[in-house]
Design a protein around this motif. Sequence first.
Motif, PDB file in Angstrom:
ATOM      1  N   GLY A  54      54.777 -17.379  32.217  1.00 51.77           N
ATOM      2  CA  GLY A  54      55.955 -18.056  32.762  1.00 51.77           C
ATOM      3  C   GLY A  54      57.140 -17.907  31.843  1.00 51.77           C
ATOM      4  N   ASP A  55      58.034 -18.869  31.928  1.00 54.06           N
ATOM      5  CA  ASP A  55      59.281 -18.795  31.181  1.00 54.06           C
ATOM      6  C   ASP A  55      59.356 -19.783  30.026  1.00 54.06           C
ATOM      7  N   ASP A  56      58.214 -20.180  29.490  1.00 49.32           N
ATOM      8  CA  ASP A  56      58.173 -21.043  28.307  1.00 49.32           C
ATOM      9  C   ASP A  56      58.219 -20.135  27.075  1.00 49.32           C
ATOM     10  N   HIS A  57      59.384 -20.043  26.448  1.00 52.26           N
ATOM     11  CA  HIS A  57      59.585 -19.126  25.330  1.00 52.26           C
ATOM     12  C   HIS A  57      59.509 -19.829  23.971  1.00 52.26           C
ATOM     13  N   ARG A  58      58.909 -21.022  23.943  1.00 52.36           N
ATOM     14  CA  ARG A  58      58.758 -21.723  22.657  1.00 52.36           C
ATOM     15  C   ARG A  58      57.775 -20.960  21.780  1.00 52.36           C
ATOM     16  N   MET A  59      57.957 -21.065  20.463  1.00 56.16           N
ATOM     17  CA  MET A  59      57.105 -20.357  19.507  1.00 56.16           C
ATOM     18  C   MET A  59      55.629 -20.701  19.695  1.00 56.16           C
ATOM     19  N   GLU A  60      55.331 -21.923  20.096  1.00 57.37           N
ATOM     20  CA  GLU A  60      53.937 -22.340  20.281  1.00 57.37           C
ATOM     21  C   GLU A  60      53.276 -21.605  21.438  1.00 57.37           C
ATOM     22  N   ASN A  61      54.076 -21.061  22.346  1.00 57.55           N
ATOM     23  CA  ASN A  61      53.538 -20.362  23.512  1.00 57.55           C
ATOM     24  C   ASN A  61      53.587 -18.842  23.345  1.00 57.55           C
ATOM     25  N   LEU A  62      53.940 -18.379  22.165  1.00 54.71           N
ATOM     26  CA  LEU A  62      54.047 -16.941  21.919  1.00 54.71           C
ATOM     27  C   LEU A  62      53.046 -16.511  20.861  1.00 54.71           C
ATOM     28  N   ARG A  63      52.488 -15.307  21.033  1.00 54.52           N
ATOM     29  CA  ARG A  63      51.557 -14.766  20.052  1.00 54.52           C
ATOM     30  C   ARG A  63      51.662 -13.247  20.026  1.00 54.52           C
ATOM     31  N   ALA A  64      51.257 -12.669  18.914  1.00 54.76           N
ATOM     32  CA  ALA A  64      51.304 -11.221  18.731  1.00 54.76           C
ATOM     33  C   ALA A  64      50.000 -10.603  19.220  1.00 54.76           C
ATOM     34  N   LEU A  65      50.112  -9.537  20.018  1.00 56.64           N
ATOM     35  CA  LEU A  65      48.940  -8.829  20.516  1.00 56.64           C
ATOM     36  C   LEU A  65      49.141  -7.321  20.356  1.00 56.64           C
ATOM     37  N   CYS A  66      48.031  -6.605  20.233  1.00 54.23           N
ATOM     38  CA  CYS A  66      48.098  -5.143  20.272  1.00 54.23           C
ATOM     39  C   CYS A  66      48.339  -4.753  21.733  1.00 54.23           C
ATOM     40  N   SER A  67      48.762  -3.525  21.948  1.00 55.52           N
ATOM     41  CA  SER A  67      49.087  -3.110  23.317  1.00 55.52           C
ATOM     42  C   SER A  67      47.853  -3.151  24.225  1.00 55.52           C
ATOM     43  N   TRP A  68      46.663  -2.855  23.686  1.00 56.77           N
ATOM     44  CA  TRP A  68      45.452  -2.863  24.501  1.00 56.77           C
ATOM     45  C   TRP A  68      45.134  -4.269  25.001  1.00 56.77           C
ATOM     46  N   HIS A  69      45.135  -5.256  24.090  1.00 52.32           N
ATOM     47  CA  HIS A  69      44.825  -6.625  24.501  1.00 52.32           C
ATOM     48  C   HIS A  69      45.910  -7.181  25.426  1.00 52.32           C
ATOM     49  N   HIS A  70      47.166  -6.830  25.178  1.00 56.87           N
ATOM     50  CA  HIS A  70      48.242  -7.324  26.042  1.00 56.87           C
ATOM     51  C   HIS A  70      48.118  -6.746  27.445  1.00 56.87           C
ATOM     52  N   ALA A  71      47.821  -5.453  27.547  1.00 57.17           N
ATOM     53  CA  ALA A  71      47.648  -4.829  28.864  1.00 57.17           C
ATOM     54  C   ALA A  71      46.451  -5.433  29.595  1.00 57.17           C
ATOM     55  N   ARG A  72      45.385  -5.691  28.860  1.00 58.26           N
ATOM     56  CA  ARG A  72      44.179  -6.286  29.456  1.00 58.26           C
ATOM     57  C   ARG A  72      44.480  -7.679  30.005  1.00 58.26           C
ATOM     58  N   LYS A  73      45.185  -8.495  29.219  1.00 55.97           N
ATOM     59  CA  LYS A  73      45.520  -9.846  29.654  1.00 55.97           C
ATOM     60  C   LYS A  73      46.470  -9.801  30.849  1.00 55.97           C
ATOM     61  N   SER A  74      47.468  -8.930  30.804  1.00 55.65           N
ATOM     62  CA  SER A  74      48.427  -8.813  31.901  1.00 55.65           C
ATOM     63  C   SER A  74      47.751  -8.359  33.185  1.00 55.65           C
ATOM     64  N   ALA A  75      46.825  -7.421  33.089  1.00 54.26           N
ATOM     65  CA  ALA A  75      46.098  -6.949  34.268  1.00 54.26           C
ATOM     66  C   ALA A  75      45.267  -8.074  34.868  1.00 54.26           C
ATOM     67  N   HIS A  76      44.636  -8.862  34.015  1.00 52.98           N
ATOM     68  CA  HIS A  76      43.829  -9.993  34.486  1.00 52.98           C
ATOM     69  C   HIS A  76      44.719 -11.000  35.213  1.00 52.98           C
ATOM     70  N   GLU A  77      45.872 -11.315  34.617  1.00 51.81           N
ATOM     71  CA  GLU A  77      46.789 -12.272  35.246  1.00 51.81           C
ATOM     72  C   GLU A  77      47.304 -11.740  36.585  1.00 51.81           C
ATOM     73  N   GLY A  78      47.611 -10.444  36.642  1.00 49.48           N
ATOM     74  CA  GLY A  78      48.071  -9.852  37.893  1.00 49.48           C
ATOM     75  C   GLY A  78      47.001  -9.884  38.965  1.00 49.48           C
ATOM     76  N   GLY A  79      45.765  -9.597  38.580  1.00 52.34           N
ATOM     77  CA  GLY A  79      44.655  -9.639  39.522  1.00 52.34           C
ATOM     78  C   GLY A  79      44.401 -11.038  40.037  1.00 52.34           C
ATOM     79  N   THR A  80      44.513 -12.013  39.159  1.00 53.31           N
ATOM     80  CA  THR A  80      44.328 -13.409  39.549  1.00 53.31           C
ATOM     81  C   THR A  80      45.415 -13.842  40.520  1.00 53.31           C
ATOM     82  N   ALA A  81      46.660 -13.457  40.237  1.00 57.10           N
ATOM     83  CA  ALA A  81      47.773 -13.810  41.128  1.00 57.10           C
ATOM     84  C   ALA A  81      47.600 -13.141  42.496  1.00 57.10           C
ATOM     85  N   ALA A  82      47.167 -11.892  42.506  1.00 57.77           N
ATOM     86  CA  ALA A  82      46.963 -11.183  43.773  1.00 57.77           C
ATOM     87  C   ALA A  82      45.837 -11.815  44.574  1.00 57.77           C
ATOM     88  N   ALA A  83      44.801 -12.274  43.891  1.00 56.87           N
ATOM     89  CA  ALA A  83      43.660 -12.884  44.583  1.00 56.87           C
ATOM     90  C   ALA A  83      44.068 -14.174  45.291  1.00 56.87           C
TER      91      ALA A  83
END
Length: 101
Positions: A54-83
């Motif tokens: 979402g649009d919560d840009h507070r530091m507590e809601n942000l974390r550093a990820l490698c591109s592989w883990h970020h893509a994996r998480k984003s794909a999961h979120e997209g699949g969940t939203a589509a479902a």
Amino acid sequence: MAWEGSTRRQRLPKDWPARRRRVLRRDGHRCVELYSDGRRCTQPATDVDHIVPGDDHRMENLRALCSWHHARKSAHEGGTAAARTRVSSARPTAKHPALED
């Protein structure tokens, strides 16, 4: 391209580049994702992820990820939203004629 057709970039705060640098520095420029055995990923962090989408840009809601883990998480979120919007095409189960009353 990941940003194509998305309004996400326009919704980022004006100071996003500075926030991104702060998150990467805070997390040691390393991916913070943990494997199932508790080990931390050893890859360099290239992306800043919103823990809760979402649009919560507070530091507590942000974390550093490698591109592989970020893509994996984003794909999961997209699949969940589509479902959530997918129409079920399951047919009703027919009873066996011998079991009908």
